[in-house]
Design an enzyme around this catalytic site. Structure first.
Site, PDB file in Angstrom:
ATOM      1  N   LYS A   1     -19.494 -37.153 -26.145  1.00  0.00           N
ATOM      2  CA  LYS A   1     -18.061 -36.817 -26.265  1.00  0.00           C
ATOM      3  C   LYS A   1     -17.247 -38.098 -26.476  1.00  0.00           C
ATOM      4  CE  LYS A   1     -18.469 -32.574 -23.595  1.00  0.00           C
ATOM      5  NZ  LYS A   1     -18.384 -31.845 -22.333  1.00  0.00           N
TER       6      LYS A   1
ATOM      7  N   GLN B   1     -16.445 -32.892 -16.465  1.00  0.00           N
ATOM      8  CA  GLN B   1     -17.736 -32.337 -16.852  1.00  0.00           C
ATOM      9  C   GLN B   1     -18.292 -31.433 -15.752  1.00  0.00           C
ATOM     10  OE1 GLN B   1     -19.004 -32.690 -19.883  1.00  0.00           O
ATOM     11  NE2 GLN B   1     -20.901 -31.590 -19.484  1.00  0.00           N
TER      12      GLN B   1
ATOM     13  N   ASP C   1     -10.438 -28.300 -22.553  1.00  0.00           N
ATOM     14  CA  ASP C   1     -11.593 -27.393 -22.437  1.00  0.00           C
ATOM     15  C   ASP C   1     -11.145 -25.929 -22.548  1.00  0.00           C
ATOM     16  OD1 ASP C   1     -14.222 -28.319 -22.092  1.00  0.00           O
ATOM     17  OD2 ASP C   1     -13.831 -28.976 -20.046  1.00  0.00           O
TER      18      ASP C   1
HETATM   19  N1  GUN Z   1     -20.690 -28.476 -19.088  1.00  0.00           N
HETATM   20  C1  GUN Z   1     -21.381 -27.862 -20.078  1.00  0.00           C
HETATM   21  N2  GUN Z   1     -20.561 -27.541 -21.106  1.00  0.00           N
HETATM   22  C2  GUN Z   1     -19.330 -27.953 -20.750  1.00  0.00           C
HETATM   23  C3  GUN Z   1     -18.050 -27.911 -21.397  1.00  0.00           C
HETATM   24  O1  GUN Z   1     -17.888 -27.394 -22.509  1.00  0.00           O
HETATM   25  N3  GUN Z   1     -17.012 -28.454 -20.706  1.00  0.00           N
HETATM   26  C4  GUN Z   1     -17.157 -29.003 -19.465  1.00  0.00           C
HETATM   27  N4  GUN Z   1     -16.070 -29.496 -18.870  1.00  0.00           N
HETATM   28  N5  GUN Z   1     -18.332 -29.057 -18.841  1.00  0.00           N
HETATM   29  C5  GUN Z   1     -19.390 -28.542 -19.487  1.00  0.00           C
END
Ligand code: GUN
Length: 302
Positions: free
Chosen positions: A54, A98, A121
């Site tokens: 990311k 996350q 998100d």
């Molecule tokens: N963990 C797995 N996929 C995601 C996501 O799309 N966003 C976040 N914040 N955590 C994750």
């Protein structure tokens, strides 16, 4: 017939180029770039690799990026205070915590603490509500469903009046994509059915689908005879079914399999996403898009 492959890796490149160009334009005109912070608690290897990618992608498109790694034993209060700090930071337009979080931290409390106008998100209840209302109300569609819709649209698949069947009812994929496809507007206007573990006859519904979106987390769940000839099949499943030694790096890597029996399905469907290289690369791409949108909302530009 062999289906046309919908490659997330290619669509990602197109969208990231569009974002990079827009970021450069905004920087020149307004002297500001989108700012994204990722907060990672602990060292879960899958989470570390997601967050690293990311941040790398944010850097590539010209964002200000902060990777804020915190120890596994950070207290809930400390984490909430950290989120508050970034909520108040004018140079940050997107905050991503996350998931999953360690057991001593209440995930709901953490999501609720993020400013909904920085919740790139799209997990905050305010953004879930905005998505449900649809239209101009929507700020940050959740990244995986947004990526799915983008893939369908960019492949030229007709969604208006289409029978869309979604397999799975998770908060992250199934429920939001079902909601998005039934809204009034481009890339939607579909008739949507959601099937799940308590559905009496999943095959019956799948066979009617012009667009079949599968997010069940069960490798090979969808059989070729469930697929309507010529339909569009979106496989969201990323199931680790074993390990192998990579020919490129010589390192151990996971063998990934989707929720659809790909080899057989591609002979029946009109369009299909591979695993890996299908929906997967789209999630981070749409996170970049949401972060850029956040800055644009703030600047009042379209
Ligand atoms: N963990 C797995 N996929 C995601 C996501 O799309 N966003 C976040 N914040 N955590 C994750």
């Amino acid at each position: 017939m062999t289906a046309k492959l919908i490659k997330g890796t290619e669509i990602r490149e197109q969208i990231l180029e569009e974002i990079t160009a827009e970021v450069a334009q905004i920087k020149e005109k307004h002297g500001v770039v989108p700012g994204l912070v990722t907060i990672l608690v602990g060292e879960n290897p899958a989470s570390v690799s997601y967050v690293t990618l990311k941040i790398k992608t944010a850097h590539r498109v010209g964002f200000k990026e902060i990777q804020d790694n915190q120890p596994e034993d950070i207290s809930e209060d400390q984490l909430l205070a950290l989120i508050d700090k970034y909520n108040k930071d004018d140079s940050i337009h997107g905050i991503l915590v996350q998931l999953p979080l360690p057991k001593h931290i209440d995930e709901k409390k953490v999501i609720n603490a993020i400013d909904p106008d920085k919740d790139v998100d799209g997990f905050h209840p305010v953004n879930v509500g905005r998505l449900m209302i649809g239209g101009d109300e929507v700020k940050f569609p959740p990244c995986t469903p947004a990526g799915i819709q983008e893939m369908i649209v960019r492949s030229g698949v007709e969604t208006s009046g289409a029978e869309v069947v979604v397999v799975g009812r998770s908060n992250i994929v199934g429920k939001p994509i079902a909601n998005m496809m039934l809204q009034k507007g481009p890339g939607a206007n579909s008739t949507v059915t959601v099937v799940h573990t308590r559905t009496r006859d999943i095959a019956y519904h799948c066979k009617r689908a012009d667009i079949l979106i599968v997010a069940a987390g069960v490798p090979g769940l969808v059989k070729p005879e469930w697929i309507k000839p010529g339909s569009c099949v979106i496989d969201v499943g990323v199931n680790r079914v074993g390990e192998k030694i990579s020919e490129k790096t010589g390192k151990k890597v996971a063998i990934l399999r989707g929720d659809v029996d790909f080899e057989a399905a591609k002979e029946i469907a009109g369009y299909i996403t591979p695993v890996p290289g299908g929906v997967g690369p789209m999630t981070i791409t749409m996170l970049m898009k949401n972060t850029l949108k956040s800055l644009k909302f703030k600047l009042g530009i379209d």
